[in-house]
Design a protein around this motif. Structure first.
Motif, PDB file in Angstrom:
ATOM      1  N   LEU A  58       0.828  -1.206   0.000  1.00 20.89           N
ATOM      2  CA  LEU A  58       0.000   0.000   0.000  1.00 20.89           C
ATOM      3  C   LEU A  58       0.862   1.256   0.000  1.00 20.89           C
ATOM      4  O   LEU A  58       0.590   2.199  -0.760  1.00 20.89           O
ATOM      5  N   SER A  59       1.924   1.270   0.805  1.00 24.79           N
ATOM      6  CA  SER A  59       2.790   2.456   0.823  1.00 24.79           C
ATOM      7  C   SER A  59       3.497   2.620  -0.531  1.00 24.79           C
ATOM      8  O   SER A  59       3.644   3.738  -1.024  1.00 24.79           O
ATOM      9  N   GLN A  60       3.892   1.500  -1.156  1.00 23.75           N
ATOM     10  CA  GLN A  60       4.507   1.568  -2.485  1.00 23.75           C
ATOM     11  C   GLN A  60       3.518   2.132  -3.497  1.00 23.75           C
ATOM     12  O   GLN A  60       3.875   2.960  -4.333  1.00 23.75           O
ATOM     13  N   TRP A  61       2.257   1.702  -3.406  1.00 17.10           N
ATOM     14  CA  TRP A  61       1.229   2.189  -4.329  1.00 17.10           C
ATOM     15  C   TRP A  61       1.051   3.694  -4.155  1.00 17.10           C
ATOM     16  O   TRP A  61       0.931   4.421  -5.148  1.00 17.10           O
ATOM     17  N   TYR A  62       1.022   4.163  -2.897  1.00 12.99           N
ATOM     18  CA  TYR A  62       0.882   5.602  -2.660  1.00 12.99           C
ATOM     19  C   TYR A  62       2.075   6.371  -3.234  1.00 12.99           C
ATOM     20  O   TYR A  62       1.911   7.441  -3.816  1.00 12.99           O
ATOM     21  N   GLN A  63       3.294   5.824  -3.079  1.00 11.22           N
ATOM     22  CA  GLN A  63       4.480   6.487  -3.648  1.00 11.22           C
ATOM     23  C   GLN A  63       4.363   6.576  -5.161  1.00 11.22           C
ATOM     24  O   GLN A  63       4.628   7.630  -5.754  1.00 11.22           O
ATOM     25  N   ASP A  64       3.982   5.458  -5.794  1.00  7.02           N
ATOM     26  CA  ASP A  64       3.832   5.454  -7.254  1.00  7.02           C
ATOM     27  C   ASP A  64       2.780   6.465  -7.689  1.00  7.02           C
ATOM     28  O   ASP A  64       2.964   7.190  -8.665  1.00  7.02           O
ATOM     29  N   ARG A  65       1.654   6.510  -6.951  1.00  2.00           N
ATOM     30  CA  ARG A  65       0.583   7.433  -7.305  1.00  2.00           C
ATOM     31  C   ARG A  65       1.045   8.882  -7.181  1.00  2.00           C
ATOM     32  O   ARG A  65       0.748   9.706  -8.052  1.00  2.00           O
ATOM     33  N   ASP A  66       1.796   9.180  -6.117  1.00  3.65           N
ATOM     34  CA  ASP A  66       2.313  10.539  -5.948  1.00  3.65           C
ATOM     35  C   ASP A  66       3.246  10.907  -7.095  1.00  3.65           C
ATOM     36  O   ASP A  66       3.162  12.016  -7.634  1.00  3.65           O
ATOM     37  N   GLY A  67       4.125   9.967  -7.478  1.00  2.15           N
ATOM     38  CA  GLY A  67       5.043  10.226  -8.597  1.00  2.15           C
ATOM     39  C   GLY A  67       4.293  10.487  -9.886  1.00  2.15           C
ATOM     40  O   GLY A  67       4.600  11.436 -10.621  1.00  2.15           O
ATOM     41  N   THR A  68       3.275   9.654 -10.148  1.00  2.00           N
ATOM     42  CA  THR A  68       2.485   9.823 -11.371  1.00  2.00           C
ATOM     43  C   THR A  68       1.760  11.162 -11.362  1.00  2.00           C
ATOM     44  O   THR A  68       1.714  11.870 -12.370  1.00  2.00           O
ATOM     45  N   THR A  69       1.205  11.524 -10.205  1.00  2.00           N
ATOM     46  CA  THR A  69       0.487  12.799 -10.104  1.00  2.00           C
ATOM     47  C   THR A  69       1.428  13.974 -10.350  1.00  2.00           C
ATOM     48  O   THR A  69       1.079  14.898 -11.081  1.00  2.00           O
ATOM     49  N   LYS A  70       2.631  13.926  -9.764  1.00  4.74           N
ATOM     50  CA  LYS A  70       3.595  15.015  -9.966  1.00  4.74           C
ATOM     51  C   LYS A  70       4.001  15.119 -11.431  1.00  4.74           C
ATOM     52  O   LYS A  70       4.097  16.220 -11.979  1.00  4.74           O
ATOM     53  N   LYS A  71       4.238  13.963 -12.080  1.00  5.17           N
ATOM     54  CA  LYS A  71       4.592  13.992 -13.506  1.00  5.17           C
ATOM     55  C   LYS A  71       3.457  14.597 -14.321  1.00  5.17           C
ATOM     56  O   LYS A  71       3.685  15.413 -15.221  1.00  5.17           O
ATOM     57  N   ARG A  72       2.222  14.179 -14.023  1.00  6.52           N
ATOM     58  CA  ARG A  72       1.079  14.688 -14.780  1.00  6.52           C
ATOM     59  C   ARG A  72       0.930  16.187 -14.585  1.00  6.52           C
ATOM     60  O   ARG A  72       0.661  16.919 -15.541  1.00  6.52           O
ATOM     61  N   LEU A  73       1.103  16.661 -13.347  1.00 12.55           N
ATOM     62  CA  LEU A  73       1.010  18.099 -13.097  1.00 12.55           C
ATOM     63  C   LEU A  73       2.085  18.871 -13.858  1.00 12.55           C
ATOM     64  O   LEU A  73       1.812  19.926 -14.440  1.00 12.55           O
TER      65      LEU A  73
END
Length: 137
Positions: free
Chosen positions: A59-74
């Motif tokens: 779950l923590s890995q998924w949150y890290q990946d999601r944060d990275g994806t969100t930052k890239k998209r922004l």
């Protein structure tokens, strides 16, 4: 009621002398069985703990990946917004051809899926206006 012979009741003789070892065997079995149940419960608890830990890690890995994806998209959205704004300002300059901007905004290679919406004439007209603009006087 007649009593069955002592050998049928599990007594070989001597009255209650045989009853005591049978009780001991039953107690031994009960103790072994309760130990096995405790060991099984401990093993299940350990497995449950491991599964919880691995789920927490995933779950923590998924949150890290999601944060990275969100930052890239922004970041991508910001850069596209800057590009779009620059193109809009360039199209508003005096003497600029506004039809170039229109043609940039549409997909000139799009294939029509629906026969009732044939946009090829409009596309051709926009490309013609880009090449030979009709500017207001």
């Amino acid at each position: 009621g007649e009593m069955p012979p002592p050998s049928a009741m599990g007594f070989s003789g001597g009255g209650g002398a045989r009853a005591m070892p049978e009780m001991n065997a039953l107690r031994e079995w009960e103790e072994k069985h309760s130990q096995q149940l405790e060991e099984t419960a401990r093993a299940e608890e350990a497995k449950k703990k491991d599964r919880r830990q691995s789920a927490s890690d995933e779950l923590s890995q998924w949150y890290q990946d999601r944060d990275g994806t969100t930052k890239k998209r922004l970041a991508t959205n910001r850069s596209e917004e800057k590009t779009t704004e620059a193109a809009r300002l360039a199209a508003m300059q005096p003497g600029a051809n506004p039809w170039e901007r229109v043609v940039d905004l549409i997909d000139t290679n799009a294939k029509t899926l629906d026969a009732s919406r044939d946009t090829s004439r409009m596309r051709a007209l926009l490309i013609q206006l880009k090449s030979n603009p009709v500017l207001p006087k």
